[in-house]
Design an enzyme around this catalytic site. Structure first.
Site, PDB file in Angstrom:
ATOM      1  N   CYS A  49      14.951   6.809  13.251  1.00 57.96           N
ATOM      2  CA  CYS A  49      14.766   7.581  14.251  1.00 57.96           C
ATOM      3  C   CYS A  49      13.278   8.684  13.287  1.00 57.96           C
ATOM      4  O   CYS A  49      12.652   7.996  12.624  1.00 57.96           O
ATOM      5  CB  CYS A  49      14.665   8.911  15.108  1.00 57.96           C
ATOM      6  SG  CYS A  49      16.975   8.567  14.960  1.00 57.96           S
ATOM      7  N   LYS A  89      -7.153   5.793  -5.936  1.00 58.88           N
ATOM      8  CA  LYS A  89      -7.098   6.379  -4.271  1.00 58.88           C
ATOM      9  C   LYS A  89      -6.211   5.925  -3.878  1.00 58.88           C
ATOM     10  O   LYS A  89      -4.840   6.208  -4.301  1.00 58.88           O
ATOM     11  CB  LYS A  89      -8.161   4.756  -4.315  1.00 58.88           C
ATOM     12  CG  LYS A  89      -7.501   2.972  -4.111  1.00 58.88           C
ATOM     13  CD  LYS A  89      -7.966   2.436  -3.887  1.00 58.88           C
ATOM     14  CE  LYS A  89      -7.062   0.546  -3.730  1.00 58.88           C
ATOM     15  NZ  LYS A  89      -7.762  -0.079  -3.862  1.00 58.88           N
ATOM     16  N   ARG A 128     -16.226  -8.761   1.363  1.00 62.16           N
ATOM     17  CA  ARG A 128     -15.482  -7.298   2.362  1.00 62.16           C
ATOM     18  C   ARG A 128     -16.722  -6.417   1.502  1.00 62.16           C
ATOM     19  O   ARG A 128     -17.032  -5.999   2.720  1.00 62.16           O
ATOM     20  CB  ARG A 128     -14.392  -6.807   1.226  1.00 62.16           C
ATOM     21  CG  ARG A 128     -13.830  -5.611   1.570  1.00 62.16           C
ATOM     22  CD  ARG A 128     -12.826  -4.970   0.889  1.00 62.16           C
ATOM     23  NE  ARG A 128     -12.502  -5.032  -0.553  1.00 62.16           N
ATOM     24  CZ  ARG A 128     -11.949  -4.484  -1.171  1.00 62.16           C
ATOM     25  NH1 ARG A 128     -10.292  -4.178  -0.497  1.00 62.16           N
ATOM     26  NH2 ARG A 128     -11.898  -3.868  -2.483  1.00 62.16           N
ATOM     27  N   ASP A 154      12.562  11.575  12.910  1.00 66.51           N
ATOM     28  CA  ASP A 154      12.561  12.428  11.639  1.00 66.51           C
ATOM     29  C   ASP A 154      14.218  12.376  10.448  1.00 66.51           C
ATOM     30  O   ASP A 154      14.451  13.166   9.837  1.00 66.51           O
ATOM     31  CB  ASP A 154      12.511  13.722  12.063  1.00 66.51           C
ATOM     32  CG  ASP A 154      11.864  13.835  12.664  1.00 66.51           C
ATOM     33  OD1 ASP A 154      10.962  13.378  12.950  1.00 66.51           O
ATOM     34  OD2 ASP A 154      12.141  14.276  14.499  1.00 66.51           O
ATOM     35  N   TYR A 169      18.840   5.922  18.377  1.00 63.67           N
ATOM     36  CA  TYR A 169      18.484   5.231  20.243  1.00 63.67           C
ATOM     37  C   TYR A 169      18.493   3.534  19.973  1.00 63.67           C
ATOM     38  O   TYR A 169      19.047   2.885  19.608  1.00 63.67           O
ATOM     39  CB  TYR A 169      16.582   5.031  19.370  1.00 63.67           C
ATOM     40  CG  TYR A 169      16.498   6.914  19.627  1.00 63.67           C
ATOM     41  CD1 TYR A 169      17.030   7.235  21.476  1.00 63.67           C
ATOM     42  CD2 TYR A 169      15.702   7.127  18.643  1.00 63.67           C
ATOM     43  CE1 TYR A 169      16.267   9.040  20.818  1.00 63.67           C
ATOM     44  CE2 TYR A 169      15.285   8.607  18.568  1.00 63.67           C
ATOM     45  CZ  TYR A 169      15.347   8.642  19.604  1.00 63.67           C
ATOM     46  OH  TYR A 169      15.134  10.332  19.405  1.00 63.67           O
ATOM     47  N   HIS A 194     -14.683  -7.688  -6.618  1.00 60.15           N
ATOM     48  CA  HIS A 194     -12.591  -7.760  -6.583  1.00 60.15           C
ATOM     49  C   HIS A 194     -12.578  -8.898  -6.695  1.00 60.15           C
ATOM     50  O   HIS A 194     -13.375  -9.995  -5.238  1.00 60.15           O
ATOM     51  CB  HIS A 194     -13.290  -7.153  -5.350  1.00 60.15           C
ATOM     52  CG  HIS A 194     -11.378  -6.100  -5.190  1.00 60.15           C
ATOM     53  ND1 HIS A 194     -10.814  -5.993  -6.998  1.00 60.15           N
ATOM     54  CD2 HIS A 194     -10.922  -5.906  -4.352  1.00 60.15           C
ATOM     55  CE1 HIS A 194      -9.674  -5.448  -5.639  1.00 60.15           C
ATOM     56  NE2 HIS A 194     -10.037  -5.639  -4.716  1.00 60.15           N
ATOM     57  N   ARG A 217      -9.287  -2.316 -13.898  1.00 59.94           N
ATOM     58  CA  ARG A 217      -9.021  -1.196 -12.808  1.00 59.94           C
ATOM     59  C   ARG A 217      -7.870  -1.714 -12.142  1.00 59.94           C
ATOM     60  O   ARG A 217      -6.843  -2.735 -11.388  1.00 59.94           O
ATOM     61  CB  ARG A 217      -9.992  -2.038 -11.928  1.00 59.94           C
ATOM     62  CG  ARG A 217     -11.627  -2.020 -12.065  1.00 59.94           C
ATOM     63  CD  ARG A 217     -12.843  -1.939 -10.837  1.00 59.94           C
ATOM     64  NE  ARG A 217     -11.992  -2.892 -10.135  1.00 59.94           N
ATOM     65  CZ  ARG A 217     -12.351  -4.102 -10.008  1.00 59.94           C
ATOM     66  NH1 ARG A 217     -13.897  -4.184 -10.694  1.00 59.94           N
ATOM     67  NH2 ARG A 217     -12.902  -5.374  -8.657  1.00 59.94           N
TER      68      ARG A 217
HETATM   69  C1  PLP Z   1      -7.597  -0.850  -5.196  1.00 55.62           C
HETATM   70  C2  PLP Z   1      -7.929  -1.694  -5.759  1.00 55.62           C
HETATM   71  C3  PLP Z   1      -8.108  -2.258  -7.480  1.00 55.62           C
HETATM   72  C4  PLP Z   1      -6.392  -1.855  -7.990  1.00 55.62           C
HETATM   73  O1  PLP Z   1      -5.811  -3.158  -7.168  1.00 55.62           O
HETATM   74  P1  PLP Z   1      -4.020  -3.319  -7.801  1.00 55.62           P
HETATM   75  O2  PLP Z   1      -4.369  -4.456  -6.937  1.00 55.62           O
HETATM   76  O3  PLP Z   1      -3.508  -1.759  -6.621  1.00 55.62           O
HETATM   77  O4  PLP Z   1      -4.231  -3.038  -8.956  1.00 55.62           O
HETATM   78  C5  PLP Z   1      -9.279  -2.683  -7.977  1.00 55.62           C
HETATM   79  N1  PLP Z   1     -10.482  -2.560  -7.901  1.00 55.62           N
HETATM   80  C6  PLP Z   1     -10.990  -2.443  -6.196  1.00 55.62           C
HETATM   81  C7  PLP Z   1     -12.006  -2.408  -5.711  1.00 55.62           C
HETATM   82  C8  PLP Z   1     -10.066  -1.965  -5.288  1.00 55.62           C
HETATM   83  O5  PLP Z   1      -9.992  -1.212  -4.271  1.00 55.62           O
END
Ligand code: PLP
Length: 423
Positions: free
Chosen positions: A356, A82, A180, A358, A309, A209, A265
């Site tokens: 800055c 992602k 969430r 850039d 700056y 999660h 994941r």
């Molecule tokens: C982003 C995400 C992950 C990956 O998490 P990491 O901590 O980067 O390994 C896994 N599961 C879900 C639902 C996520 O949103």
């Protein structure tokens, strides 16, 4: 007004002056055809502006296979790509990780899934959130699997699939405590019974999660894990196949192998970052991203003159001030001003003055120390902003600490104004 000066608006009084504005108008009307487009396109991106990001796909493959060989046989590996693979480039990283043993891809949005399909990737893709109902045709057209947690979405998805003679596979998102997204763990049976009448719907997986997989304390982690297992067991006992059961992110899959279940994941660790200090002793990871620039200006700044700056930094006199074309619009966070180092010829040099939009500046100490030769910075010399050079290293972890954030945010921040080069 300074000494009565108001600018030279009347050019007639200059003996050698031309009518500049008339010449600008003439020039704007003609295209210089002697430059052909193919030649222009051949000028490499990193020679158009001297800053770029390098992504080591070998590191992505290394991190994937290091994780893969820790998994029990049959446990699948999802590469989470992602947010453009946490800023590393989704298509390239997805392909590298798939080559090294990943079987699934995880994304956050419909368009991220479509991008992978359009690059020719055929492996299963899961969106880790429920998209808007209006995006359902894209899911079906590109075979991108959604996470689902509302009955409205499930029914709309099933009906459209049915109308086209397709199946509607989904992963059920379960809320076990992070609060969430997802169906509450103790309402999962209700949800499934409410939607299962629809013949097109296929429960292809269930997931949750963790909120605290990277935290030293383990109590909340175990509470969430128990709730998840409770929900999975309830489905199973009711004769419903939950499909692929998954819950571990990077921190969890390394620290708590007992919850690896059918799939894990892999996000932040895929890119070579440790999600927490606890994982350092568990696995050897290689950071894939490095950030580079070339010096665009060098000057001696007399003692006590300011730089950038606000002129907050004052020259101690014995330094050269060098400029590189990297700024906060490129993701070098302004909060890092004066708090990060760059590497020049393998030596650490302090970034100085406010960063800055850039550009930013760093100082090269011109005093000699023992036998170390003095640096002699020149326009065009390569500087490492993130990465290693001759045994010295500046890491995104250090930057995250200095900026008071996590590595994810720093890595994703390096913007696409800097070209990404795959090595
Ligand atoms: C982003 C995400 C992950 C990956 O998490 P990491 O901590 O980067 O390994 C896994 N599961 C879900 C639902 C996520 O949103």
């Amino acid at each position: 007004m300074i000494n009565g000066f108001t600018g030279f608006s009347n050019k007639d009084k200059f003996q050698y002056s031309r009518d500049v504005s008339a010449r600008h108008e003439q020039d704007a009307r003609r295209t210089p055809l002697e430059f052909n487009d193919a030649q222009l396109d051949a000028i490499p991106e990193k020679e158009r502006r001297w800053s770029w990001v390098e992504i080591d796909l070998g590191a992505i493959r290394h991190n994937t296979s290091e994780v893969k060989r820790r998994l029990r046989p049959g446990c699948r590996l999802m590469a989470v790509v992602k947010a453009d693979a946490y800023g590393h480039g989704a298509v390239q990283c997805a392909k590298a990780s798939l080559n090294a043993g990943a079987e699934w891809l995880g994304v956050a949005t419909v368009d991220e899934g479509v991008e992978l399909r359009q690059a020719g990737i055929t492996q299963p893709i899961l969106i880790l959130a429920e998209p808007p109902i209006s995006a359902i045709p894209l899911l079906l057209r590109h075979r991108v699997t959604p996470a689902v947690y509302t009955a409205e979405f499930a029914i709309a998805y099933a009906e459209m699939a049915d109308a086209h003679g397709l199946r509607a596979p989904f992963h059920l998102a379960i809320n076990t405590g992070m609060n969430r997204i997802g169906v509450r763990w103790d309402e999962v049976m209700e949800f499934v019974l409410q939607t299962s009448f629809h013949r097109a719907l296929v429960l292809d997986g269930i997931f949750t999660h963790f909120a605290t997989a990277d935290c030293p304390d383990t109590i909340d982690f175990h509470l969430q894990a128990r709730r998840f297992v409770e929900a999975a067991t309830a489905l199973h006992d009711a004769g419903i196949d939950p499909g692929i059961v998954h819950c571990d992110n990077s921190a969890a899959l390394l620290r708590y192998t007992e919850t690896n279940f059918d799939m894990v994941r892999l996000g932040i660790a895929l890119y070579g970052f440790h999600p927490c200090p606890e994982t350092r002793k568990l696995i050897d990871l290689k950071p894939a991203m490095s950030v580079h620039a070339r010096i665009t200006d060098v000057r001696t700044v007399p003692m006590s003159e300011g730089v950038s700056y606000g002129l907050n930094y004052r020259s101690p006199g014995s330094v050269k001030i060098c400029t590189v074309p990297v700024g906060y619009a490129d993701g070098l966070r302004r909060a890092l001003s004066g708090r990060t180092d760059f590497l020049l010829n393998g030596r650490r040099c302090h970034q100085v003055g406010n960063i800055c939009m850039d550009q930013c500046m760093f100082e090269v100490d011109m005093r000699t120390y023992g036998t170390k030769p003095r640096l002699n910075p020149q326009i065009g010399d390569e500087v490492v902003i993130v990465g290693s050079q001759d045994g010295e290293a500046v890491t995104i972890d250090d930057m995250a600490v200095a900026a008071g954030t996590i590595q994810h945010e720093i890595a994703i921040g390096f913007s696409h104004r800097m070209p990404r080069l795959y090595v």
